[in-house]
Design a protein around this motif. Structure first.
Motif, short mmCIF file in Angstrom:
data_model
loop_
_atom_site.label_atom_id
_atom_site.label_comp_id
_atom_site.label_asym_id
_atom_site.label_seq_id
_atom_site.Cartn_x
_atom_site.Cartn_y
_atom_site.Cartn_z
N ALA A 13 -7.92 12.19 4.82
CA ALA A 13 -8.36 10.79 4.78
C ALA A 13 -7.50 9.89 5.66
CB ALA A 13 -8.34 10.29 3.34
N GLY A 14 -6.32 10.38 6.09
CA GLY A 14 -5.42 9.56 6.88
C GLY A 14 -4.77 8.46 6.07
N VAL A 15 -4.46 8.76 4.80
CA VAL A 15 -3.82 7.79 3.93
C VAL A 15 -2.60 8.44 3.28
CG1 VAL A 15 -6.00 6.61 3.44
CG2 VAL A 15 -5.23 8.46 1.93
N SER A 16 -1.85 7.67 2.54
CA SER A 16 -0.67 8.21 1.88
C SER A 16 -1.05 8.96 0.60
CB SER A 16 0.31 7.08 1.52
OG SER A 16 -0.25 6.27 0.50
N VAL A 17 -0.14 9.83 0.14
CA VAL A 17 -0.35 10.52 -1.13
C VAL A 17 -0.47 9.51 -2.27
CG1 VAL A 17 0.72 12.05 -2.82
CG2 VAL A 17 0.78 12.65 -0.39
N GLY A 18 0.27 8.41 -2.20
CA GLY A 18 0.21 7.38 -3.22
C GLY A 18 -1.16 6.74 -3.32
N THR A 19 -1.83 6.59 -2.17
CA THR A 19 -3.18 6.02 -2.19
C THR A 19 -4.15 6.93 -2.92
OG1 THR A 19 -2.81 4.83 -0.11
CG2 THR A 19 -5.10 5.24 -0.75
N VAL A 20 -4.04 8.25 -2.65
CA VAL A 20 -4.90 9.20 -3.35
C VAL A 20 -4.59 9.19 -4.84
CG1 VAL A 20 -5.62 11.61 -3.52
CG2 VAL A 20 -5.06 10.63 -1.28
N SER A 21 -3.30 9.11 -5.18
CA SER A 21 -2.91 9.06 -6.59
C SER A 21 -3.49 7.83 -7.27
CB SER A 21 -1.38 9.06 -6.70
OG SER A 21 -0.98 8.98 -8.05
N ASN A 22 -3.47 6.68 -6.58
CA ASN A 22 -4.06 5.48 -7.15
C ASN A 22 -5.56 5.64 -7.36
OD1 ASN A 22 -1.86 3.81 -7.52
ND2 ASN A 22 -1.90 3.00 -5.43
N PHE A 23 -6.22 6.33 -6.41
CA PHE A 23 -7.66 6.56 -6.53
C PHE A 23 -7.96 7.37 -7.79
CE2 PHE A 23 -11.25 9.42 -5.94
CZ PHE A 23 -12.27 8.52 -5.68
N LEU A 24 -7.12 8.37 -8.08
CA LEU A 24 -7.35 9.24 -9.22
C LEU A 24 -7.00 8.58 -10.55
CD1 LEU A 24 -5.94 12.58 -7.76
CD2 LEU A 24 -8.34 11.96 -8.05
N ASN A 25 -5.95 7.76 -10.55
CA ASN A 25 -5.45 7.19 -11.81
C ASN A 25 -5.76 5.71 -12.00
OD1 ASN A 25 -4.07 9.64 -12.73
ND2 ASN A 25 -2.70 9.29 -11.00
N HIS A 26 -5.86 4.98 -10.90
CA HIS A 26 -6.11 3.52 -10.97
C HIS A 26 -7.09 3.12 -9.88
CE1 HIS A 26 -2.65 3.36 -13.69
NE2 HIS A 26 -1.96 4.02 -12.78
N PRO A 27 -8.34 3.59 -9.95
CA PRO A 27 -9.30 3.33 -8.86
C PRO A 27 -9.56 1.85 -8.62
CG PRO A 27 -10.40 4.22 -10.83
CD PRO A 27 -8.93 4.38 -11.04
N ASP A 28 -9.30 1.01 -9.62
CA ASP A 28 -9.53 -0.43 -9.45
C ASP A 28 -8.58 -1.05 -8.45
OD1 ASP A 28 -7.77 0.34 -11.73
OD2 ASP A 28 -7.28 -1.80 -11.73
N ARG A 29 -7.50 -0.36 -8.10
CA ARG A 29 -6.52 -0.90 -7.16
C ARG A 29 -6.94 -0.70 -5.70
NH1 ARG A 29 -0.78 1.23 -9.82
NH2 ARG A 29 -1.05 0.21 -11.87
N LEU A 30 -7.99 0.06 -5.45
CA LEU A 30 -8.43 0.35 -4.09
C LEU A 30 -9.68 -0.45 -3.74
CD1 LEU A 30 -6.51 2.78 -4.64
CD2 LEU A 30 -8.06 4.18 -3.26
N SER A 31 -9.77 -0.80 -2.48
CA SER A 31 -10.99 -1.47 -2.01
C SER A 31 -12.13 -0.46 -2.00
CB SER A 31 -10.77 -2.02 -0.60
OG SER A 31 -10.61 -0.94 0.33
N GLU A 32 -13.35 -0.98 -1.94
CA GLU A 32 -14.51 -0.09 -1.94
C GLU A 32 -14.50 0.83 -0.73
OE1 GLU A 32 -19.41 -0.44 -1.93
OE2 GLU A 32 -18.17 -2.16 -2.50
N ALA A 33 -14.08 0.28 0.43
CA ALA A 33 -14.05 1.09 1.65
C ALA A 33 -13.01 2.20 1.55
CB ALA A 33 -13.76 0.19 2.85
#
Length: 337
Positions: A13-33
């Motif tokens: 995805a070209g993102v950090s591991v932390g971003t993927v972790s947020n997607f899995l545990n706190h999806p509300d923290r990520l933009s829709e895109a």
């Protein structure tokens, strides 16, 4: 091939591991895109999130265990279905295990459930299991004992008044005119079997009828056929005119054997089972039975466990349900000479 992990998803995805972790545990923290970007990467690399690992990190599980004594018995299957319905309503998933009436398998499954950190346990056992459940409780896994009344003031349980059920079965046979009744069941070490026999004995004594015993090691259709062969082999003078089988599977086996040997049910021998499974009602000669079926049974046991998991005392620590006599053709047409 090694399964893809969170790092592979991040790299794709070209993102950090932390971003993927947020997607899995706190999806509300990520933009829709960004969420779409991570979702596409997960699908592309074939990543399967580990719910167990996430639950361990969060310190809570959404999984409960249901340990059945014998899932081959329709009674336990019906409980499993109703448990899953109520658990789903509460946002819980259910792992189901079948001990096959083997105490060693039962212990092994309890170990497995504990190792997987399930949030709570529903345990339907025919064996003394309270000491084991107390150990699990001290280690942080609460439970509800199902189908057997607990003796401990710390162990919640939901059971059926088996003594009353045994008494009702004999009283019904007496009411239709039976005077020599066979009790088919065993072994006596099974708590529920012993309670049904005690209720049957009490009713027989109260009404002055003879209660004979045909002991079988299993509570299966095959064992019922063996018991039926014993009864059919008796002379008409020796043969009981009523039979109380300790569960429906036994009763169905007895029914098959008696009818197969030309003994009419219920005209010659009235027959009653126990559990009121769907097979009892669907039998060629519909089977009278003592019902342990309660439409809200799954709700009752899951709610008791949920309250315990939430560290609230259940409204009733030891809830005991009353069995209900269901009269069908296998006793209704008995003809006493």
């Amino acid at each position: 091939m090694t399964p893809a992990g969170i790092r592979e998803v991040a790299a794709h995805a070209g993102v950090s591991v932390g971003t993927v972790s947020n997607f899995l545990n706190h999806p509300d923290r990520l933009s829709e895109a960004m969420a779409r970007r991570v979702t596409d990467a997960i699908e592309a690399v074939g990543f399967v999130p580990s719910n167990a690992a996430r639950q361990l990190r969060m310190g809570v599980s959404s999984v409960i265990g249901y340990l059945a004594s014998d899932i081959g018995n329709p009674h336990f299957g019906e409980i499993a279905t109703s448990v899953q319905v109520r658990a789903s309503q509460l946002g819980l998933s259910v792992f189901i295990a079948d001990a096959q009436e083997d105490p060693h398998r039962e212990d092994a499954y309890l170990d497995t459930f504990a190792q997987h950190h399930v949030r709570g346990l529903l345990v339907a056992s025919h064996h003394p299991v309270e000491d084991r459940l107390a150990l699990l409780r001290r280690r942080g896994t609460p439970s509800v004992l199902v189908g057997q009344r607990a003796t401990s003031t710390e162990q919640p349980s939901v059971s059926v008044d088996e003594f009353s059920g045994g008494r009702q079965a004999i009283e019904h046979l007496v009411e239709v005119g039976c005077r020599a009744i066979a009790f088919v069941g065993g072994p006596a070490q099974i708590v529920q079997v012993a309670a049904r026999r005690a209720g049957a004995d009490a009713a027989a004594l109260a009404h002055g009828v003879e209660l004979r015993e045909v002991v079988v090691a299993e509570r299966s259709v095959a064992a019922g056929r063996a018991a039926g062969a014993i009864i059919a082999g008796m002379t008409p003078e020796e043969r009981p005119d009523g039979v109380f089988a300790v569960n429906d599977l036994l009763a169905l086996g007895v029914l098959q054997e008696l009818v197969g040997q030309g003994i009419r049910v219920p005209q010659d021998v009235a027959l009653i089972g126990y559990d009121d499974t769907e097979f009892a009602e669907a039998s060629l000669i519909p089977l009278s039975s003592v019902s342990r079926r309660h439409r809200d049974a799954g709700e009752i046991v899951v709610d008791a466990l949920f309250e315990t998991m939430e560290q609230r005392s259940p409204a009733e620590l030891h809830r005991e349900l009353e069995p209900i006599l269901v009269v069908r053709q296998s006793t209704r047409g008995f003809l006493r000479d």
